[in-house]
Write an enzyme that holds these catalytic residues in place. Structure first.
Site, mmCIF file in Angstrom:
data_model
loop_
_atom_site.group_PDB
_atom_site.id
_atom_site.type_symbol
_atom_site.label_atom_id
_atom_site.label_comp_id
_atom_site.label_asym_id
_atom_site.label_seq_id
_atom_site.Cartn_x
_atom_site.Cartn_y
_atom_site.Cartn_z
ATOM 1 N N ALA B 229 0.817 -1.216 0.000
ATOM 2 C CA ALA B 229 0.000 0.000 0.000
ATOM 3 C C ALA B 229 0.848 1.263 0.000
ATOM 4 O O ALA B 229 0.753 2.116 0.869
ATOM 5 C CB ALA B 229 -0.947 -0.006 1.190
ATOM 6 N N ASP B 230 1.718 1.353 -1.005
ATOM 7 C CA ASP B 230 2.504 2.561 -1.241
ATOM 8 C C ASP B 230 3.559 2.871 -0.201
ATOM 9 O O ASP B 230 4.008 4.000 -0.092
ATOM 10 C CB ASP B 230 1.600 3.786 -1.396
ATOM 11 C CG ASP B 230 1.055 3.881 -2.799
ATOM 12 O OD1 ASP B 230 1.779 3.469 -3.707
ATOM 13 O OD2 ASP B 230 -0.078 4.341 -2.963
ATOM 14 N N ALA B 231 3.931 1.884 0.590
ATOM 15 C CA ALA B 231 5.076 2.131 1.464
ATOM 16 C C ALA B 231 6.350 1.918 0.656
ATOM 17 O O ALA B 231 6.315 1.326 -0.425
ATOM 18 C CB ALA B 231 5.041 1.209 2.669
ATOM 19 N N GLY B 381 4.762 7.887 -1.322
ATOM 20 C CA GLY B 381 4.680 6.800 -0.363
ATOM 21 C C GLY B 381 5.432 7.158 0.888
ATOM 22 O O GLY B 381 6.220 8.106 0.907
ATOM 23 N N ARG B 413 -2.400 2.981 -11.833
ATOM 24 C CA ARG B 413 -2.218 4.433 -11.918
ATOM 25 C C ARG B 413 -1.687 4.881 -13.256
ATOM 26 O O ARG B 413 -1.635 6.073 -13.545
ATOM 27 C CB ARG B 413 -1.281 4.895 -10.819
ATOM 28 C CG ARG B 413 -1.961 4.721 -9.480
ATOM 29 C CD ARG B 413 -1.055 4.955 -8.354
ATOM 30 N NE ARG B 413 -1.733 4.487 -7.140
ATOM 31 C CZ ARG B 413 -1.109 4.090 -6.081
ATOM 32 N NH1 ARG B 413 0.202 4.098 -6.057
ATOM 33 N NH2 ARG B 413 -1.769 3.681 -5.030
#
Lengths: 341, 614
Positions: B229-231, B381, B413
Site C-alpha cells: 500500500a505505497d510504502a 509513499g 495508476r
C-alpha cells in the site's frame, strides 16, 4: 426455538444500527439522477427524494401516478386511448384566452391544430366555456364572452370591473376541458413484465380509478400522504417502505428491508405520518434533555420549566449528558446474585 | 468588457473596439484584422498589441491593455513557417536573437483572445494550409511546474496534477542564501542532486542550483510486506550515508514590548523572585544577557530568550509605603517535544523600535519510518522499513538499491513515465550522461535500450537479484533503475503525537485539542454512535466521563439544588433549603456547566436523586 434464534437481543440499539445502515450507503449516493421513463420532467431521486420521504412532505416535488388497466384494455393502442382520456387538458392548451378590458369581455380563440392533437373539439371547448357565462358570441373559431354579473349580498347585481375580467380570464385558462383533474402528461409505458400501463404526473387516485378501463386495485402514486388519505396508515407504511427501498435500489445500494421497515414503522406507528426531525419524531421524544440536545434548545428548556417537567433519563442522549451508563446493550443488563449464608 | 459608448449594431458592418472602447465601424473586419496583423509583423504596430476578430457578433477588438497573459508562437503563412532554414542558420551564427525574431514577425506573442482566431500546430510535421502558428516547442503547453516533470506524456493526467502538487512540497535548497535568512520554518537538504533525467525547462531555469531531490537506485519488487500500500523500503545504510538528510531551521522571536504607563519588558536572566519562575534548569543555556548561547543543544521547554514583564495590575502600596515590584516571567521557550541546536541568534529592532531577539534552531531530520517520499510521477509513499545494507537484495554486479518500491503502485495508476525515467536514469548513470525527458521530445525508450545493451546490461533494465539475507537468487528478474525521488515536508517527527494524561481546558475541564497543546483525540458524535450501536455502554461512559471531565458535585437530596461544603464547620450544607442531607454525585463537568447556564436563564433545575446504583 427458531423464533428465539431469529429475534433480536433485548436492548439492542436497533435505531442506531438502522440509521447507520441507511446513512452509510447514503454517503455513496451519486449526484447523478436517473430519469423516470417517459416522464420528461426531472423527478427527484437519490438523496433529495430520500429526504423528501423522511421529512413526510405533503406532496412530493414531482408527484407521479402509475395506472394499470383492466385486462381488456392492456394493448398498447387501448392504453394510449385511455391515457388520452385521463390526461387533463386545460383551455389554455387548446385555445388562446385574452381579456378585452375595453369591452369588459374575454376573447377565446380555438386552435384546431392543438385541439386535434389533444382530442378536443370546438364544441367540447364551448361546453366548458358556457359554464362561465352563457353570453357567448361565436364567429368561426373565435368566441367573445361577456361575463355574467355577480350577485351581491342583497341580490343586487354588481358592476363588472376590469379586475374581475382579468381574474376570470386567468381562471378560464386553467379550467379543464377534458380528462381527470390532477393528472397530466399521461404516457404509456411497458413494465418489465411487458404489460402496458399509464404513467402520469399527479396523484388523483380516486379520479383515475373512476375511469372504467382502470384497474382500481393497481393504481399507485409516489405521494405517500395521498395513499394514507385514501387507503389508510397501513398502506402508507408499505408505501414508505417501497419508496425508500426503490430510491436505494435505483442507485444500486442494497439495504436490509428490516432497517427500512423500522423507519417506516417509526414514522407511522402513531396513526398518522410523522416526519423524522424537529416537527416529527425527534420533537416528540419524551425527555427534555433529549429534545434540547437535538434542536431549538432554549425553546424546549423554557417550555419544560414553565410546567416543571421532570426528566426521567430514559433516552440515550439524556444519560450521556448527565454522565450515566446508557440504557442500551450492556447498560441495562443487571446481575442478581444469590447470596449464600 | 467595459463599453463607454453603446454601439448600435449596423447591418453587415464590423464594430471596432480599442481596449473595449468603441471606435467605429469597418465594412470588413476580418480583412482589417489580417491587415493589422500584417503591419504588426512588419513591426509597424507594436508587438504587444493583440487583434481579435469575433465573427459571431462581428466585432474587432484591438487590445493593448496591461495584465494579459501572452505566449510566443512561430508564425506560419500559407502553410509555410516563417522561421526558414536560412533564418535558423543566422540564429545559429548569433546574427539574430529572440528580439530580432519578434520584430521580424517570425515569432508572435498571442493572448487568450487572439488565440481564438488561430489554428496552432504543435509539431512542424502537422502543419497544413489552415494552420496559422506553430508552438515553439510542444511542451510549451505546460506551466512552470509541469514543464519540469519528465515524460508527462507517458502518464495519466491526474498523476501529473499530483506530481505538480508534490513537487512544491519537496525539500531541497529553497534559496541559495538560506544560511543567512530567518524564515519561521525552513528546510535544506544535505546532498541535493540534479536529476539524471531532466527537461529543457529544468535546464533553462537553472534549477540544478536549487534542486530538491536525489537520484536513487530503485528496485521494483515487494519486500516482506513492508512496502504494501505505497510504502517504500529504504536502505538504512544509504540513509546513514546522507540519503534524503535534511536540516530544519526554525526561528523563534520575542520583543521587548512597551506597556502603557512607561513600563517595558526586559530581556534578561529571570531571577527566582519573578512570578512564574521556571526553575534554574530551564535557563541553563542562557548567557548573562538572558539570550541563548549559539550552538548549545536545546530541547523542549528550554528557554531561548529570558524575559520579564511588568505586573499585569498595579500593585497596591504595601504596609511600608513602598511599591513592591513583582515582575512576571514571560520568557520564550522552545516548543515542547522539539530538539535541536541554536544555529544563530539575531538581536535587532522590531517594527516599532523595540529590541527584538530572534533565535534560529537547527535540527537534523534523518529519514525515518513514516516520512514521505515521492517520485516526479505522482507516486508518493511513506517509508515502511529501513533495512541495513547487508540485508538488502543486491544485483549480480553488487549494486544494492536505495529504495524498494512495490510494483502494485504502477498498473492501476498508469504512470508509465515512472518506468521510463527509471530506465533513462539507469542508462544515464551507466553512461555518465544526463538524459532528456522533456515532454513530447525527450529521449526514447529505444535509445535507452540501446545504451543499456551497449553497456552490457539487460536492455529492459531487468536484473537478477540476490536476497541479502539468504544469498539465494530471487526467482524472477527484477526491474532496477535510477530515478529521481523527492523528500516531502510531511515528516513524522513534526507530527507524532500521543497523550495518556495531560492538560485540560479551564472552562470545560475537558482535554485540550491539538498537538501543540498536547491534546487528546476527539471521541466525536459518530464514534459515540458506533458504541451505542454496539451496545457498549460501559465503554461510552469511560470515554465520555471517566477519561474526560468527570467531577463530583454535592447535591441536596431534599430540594435538588447544588450544595456546598462548609469548611469552617466541616459539614455539607444546602444553601437553598438549609438541609444537611447532601449527597455527592458523579456528573460530567459539562453537565454542571449546563445546569449553571440553565440557572442563568432563570430556570431552576433540580436534581432528583434516586437510590445509589439504581
Amino acid at each position: 426455538m427458531k423464533k428465539t434464534k431469529n429475534s433480536i437481543a433485548p436492548y439492542e440499539a436497533v435505531g442506531v444500527i438502522c440509521a447507520q445502515s441507511i446513512g452509510e450507503p447514503g454517503t455513496q449516493m451519486t449526484m447523478r439522477t436517473f430519469h423516470y421513463a417517459g416522464v420528461a420532467e426531472h423527478v427527484p431521486t437519490g438523496l433529495p427524494r430520500l429526504i423528501e420521504i423522511v421529512d413526510a412532505k405533503k406532496e412530493p416535488k414531482k408527484p407521479i401516478i402509475d395506472i394499470y388497466l383492466k385486462k381488456s384494455y392492456r394493448s398498447q393502442a387501448e392504453a394510449e386511448k385511455v391515457a388520452k382520456e385521463l390526461g387533463s387538458v386545460f383551455i389554455s392548451d387548446v385555445a388562446s384566452v385574452n381579456d378585452d378590458l375595453e369591452n369588459l369581455a374575454i376573447r377565446i380563440k380555438y386552435s384546431e391544430k392543438d385541439g386535434k392533437v389533444l382530442g378536443v373539439t370546438f364544441n367540447m371547448l364551448k361546453k366548458v366555456i358556457e359554464e362561465f357565462s352563457t353570453d357567448i358570441r361565436v364567429s368561426g373559431s373565435k368566441m367573445l364572452l361577456k361575463p355574467k354579473p355577480l350577485k351581491g349580498k342583497k341580490g343586487e347585481k354588481k358592476r363588472i370591473t376590469a379586475k374581475f375580467v382579468r381574474k376570470l380570464a386567468n381562471k378560464m385558462k386553467n379550467a379543464i376541458v377534458k380528462g381527470v383533474k390532477g393528472i397530466h402528461r399521461a404516457v404509456v409505458i411497458r413494465d418489465e413484465k411487458g404489460e402496458y400501463f399509464i404513467r402520469a404526473s399527479g396523484f388523483n387516485i380516486i379520479g383515475a380509478s373512476e375511469h372504467p378501463a382502470v384497474d382500481p386495485s393497481r393504481v399507485y402514486t409516489n405521494n405517500v400522504k395521498e395513499i394514507e388519505r385514501i387507503y389508510g396508515i397501513e398502506a402508507a407504511r408499505n408505501a414508505i417502505k417501497k419508496e425508500i427501498n426503490d430510491v436505494m435500489n435505483m442507485q444500486r445500494l442494497y439495504v436490509d428491508i428490516r432497517h427500512i421497515t423500522l423507519i417506516s414503522d417509526a414514522m407511522t406507528h402513531s396513526g398518522d405520518i410523522k416526519s423524522i426531525g424537529r416537527h416529527g419524531l425527534s420533537g416528540q421524544k419524551t425527555g427534555v434533555l433529549g429534545r434540547a440536545a437535538f434542536e431549538e434548545t432554549v425553546k424546549h428548556l423554557i417550555n419544560a420549566s414553565s410546567i416543571a417537567e421532570e426528566e426521567h433519563l430514559v433516552g440515550v442522549t439524556e444519560n450521556i449528558i448527565v454522565g450515566q451508563t446508557v440504557p442500551v446493550g450492556t447498560g441495562k443488563i443487571k446481575l442478581l446474585m444469590k447470596r449464600t449464608k | 468588457m467595459l463599453m463607454t459608448k453603446k454601439s448600435k449594431p449596423k447591418e453587415g458592418k464590423t464594430a471596432v473596439y480599442l481596449n473595449g472602447k468603441f471606435v467605429g465601424y469597418h465594412p470588413d473586419g476580418k480583412s482589417l484584422a489580417n491587415r493589422l496583423r500584417e503591419r504588426r509583423r512588419m513591426n509597424e504596430l507594436n508587438y504587444q498589441v493583440n487583434i481579435f476578430y469575433n465573427s459571431r457578433v462581428n466585432e474587432l477588438h484591438l487590445i493593448s491593455d496591461r495584465g494579459r497573459v501572452r505566449r510566443p508562437y512561430l508564425v506560419i503563412e500559407n502553410g509555410k513557417i516563417r522561421f526558414t532554414p536560412e533564418i535558423v542558420k543566422r540564429v545559429k551564427n548569433n546574427e539574430l536573437g529572440w528580439q530580432h525574431l519578434v520584430k521580424m514577425g517570425i515569432i508572435e506573442y498571442l493572448d487568450a483572445q487572439e488565440e481564438e482566431n488561430t489554428l496552432i500546430a504543435s509539431r512542424q510535421e502537422d502543419i497544413t494550409d489552415e494552420h496559422t502558428h506553430l508552438e515553439v516547442d510542444p511542451s510549451n503547453i505546460f506551466g512552470v511546474v509541469a514543464s519540469v516533470l519528465p515524460y508527462p506524456e507517458h502518464n495519466s493526467s491526474p498523476r501529473i496534477t499530483m506530481a505538480c502538487a508534490m513537487a512544491k512540497q519537496s525539500l531541497g535548497i529553497y534559496a541559495t542564501n538560506f544560511g543567512t535568512r530567518y524564515d519561521t520554518r525552513a528546510y535544506a537538504m544535505y546532498y541535493p542532486q540534479q536529476p539524471v533525467v531532466s527537461t529543457s525547462v529544468y535546464k533553462a531555469l537553472n534549477l540544478k542550483e536549487k534542486s530538491a531531490g536525489q537520484n536513487c537506485v530503485v528496485a521494483l519488487m515487494s519486500h516482506h510486506g513492508y512496502n504494501m500500500a505505497d510504502a517504500i523500503v529504504v536502505n538504512r545504510s544509504a540513509v546513514d550515508r546522507g540519503l534524503f538528510r535534511v536540516v530544519m531551521f526554525k526561528t523563534y522571536e520575542t520583543e521587548e514590548r512597551l506597556y502603557p504607563g512607561g513600563q517595558k519588558d526586559s530581556i534578561e536572566l529571570p531571577t527566582p523572585e519573578v512570578v512564574g519562575f521556571r526553575g534554574e534548569e530551564a535557563y541553563s543555556h542562557l548567557d548573562e544577557d538572558g539570550i541563548v548561547i549559539p550552538e548549545s543543544a536545546v530541547k523542549g521547554r528550554d528557554v531561548l530568550v529570558g524575559k520579564t514583564s511588568p505586573p499585569r495590575f498595579l500593585e497596591e502600596i504595601s504596609v511600608f509605603g513602598a511599591i513592591e515590584e513583582k515582575k512576571r516571567e514571560s520568557s520564550l521557550p522552545l516548543k515542547s517535544g522539539e530538539l535541536g541546536k541554536v544555529d544563530s541568534v539575531l538581536i535587532t529592532e522590531g517594527p516599532s523600535g523595540n529590541r527584538l531577539v530572534k533565535a534560529r534552531i537547527r535540527s537534523v531530520k534523518t529519514p525515518e519510518v513514516g516520512d514521505k517520499l515521492a517520485s516526479r510521477h505522482g507516486q508518493k509513499g511513506v517509508i515502511g522499513l529501513l533495512v541495513p545494507h547487508e540485508n538488502m537484495p543486491f544485483t549480480e554486479c553488487g549494486v544494492v538499491p536505495d529504495l524498494i518500491v512495490n510494483p502494485h503502485a504502477i498498473p492501476s495508476r498508469m504512470t508509465a513515465g515512472h518506468l521510463l525515467e527509471m530506465l533513462g536514469g539507469k542508462a544515464g548513470a551507466i553512461g555518465g550522461k544526463l538524459n532528456n525527458g522533456t515532454a513530447f521530445s525527450g529521449d526514447t525508450e529505444e535509445q535507452y535500450r540501446e545504451l543499456l545493451e551497449k553497456a552490457g546490461f539487460d536492455e529492459y533494465g531487468e536484473e537478477v537479484l540476490y536476497d541479502g539475507v539468504t544469498g539465494k537468487a530471487i526467482k524472477v528478474k527484477i526491474f532496477v533503475g535510477v530515478i529521481y525521488y523527492q523528500r516531502l515536508h510531511h515528516l513524522v517527527s513534526n507530527k507524532m503525537h500521543v497523550r495518556s494524561r495531560g492538560p485540560v481546558q479551564l472552562l470545560t475541564h475537558q482535554p485540550t485539542e491539538g498537538r501543540a497543546r498536547e491534546g487528546g483525540l476527539r471521541f466525536g458524535e459518530m464514534e459515540r454512535d458506533c458504541l451505542i450501536g454496539y451496545g457498549a455502554s460501559m465503554l461510552i461512559k469511560e470515554r465520555l466521563l471517566e477519561e474526560s471531565d468527570k467531577t463530583v458535585q454535592l447535591v441536596c437530596s431534599e430540594c435538588g439544588s447544588t450544595a456546598t461544603h462548609d469548611y469552617a464547620r466541616n459539614r455539607n450544607l444546602c444553601p437553598v433549603c438549609g438541609s444537611e442531607n447532601v449527597q455527592s454525585v458523579e456528573i460530567s463537568y459539562a453537565f454542571k456547566l449546563l445546569l449553571d447556564e440553565i440557572k442563568s436563564l432563570y430556570i431552576f433545575p433540580r436534581l432528583l436523586l434516586g437510590k445509589k446504583g439504581g
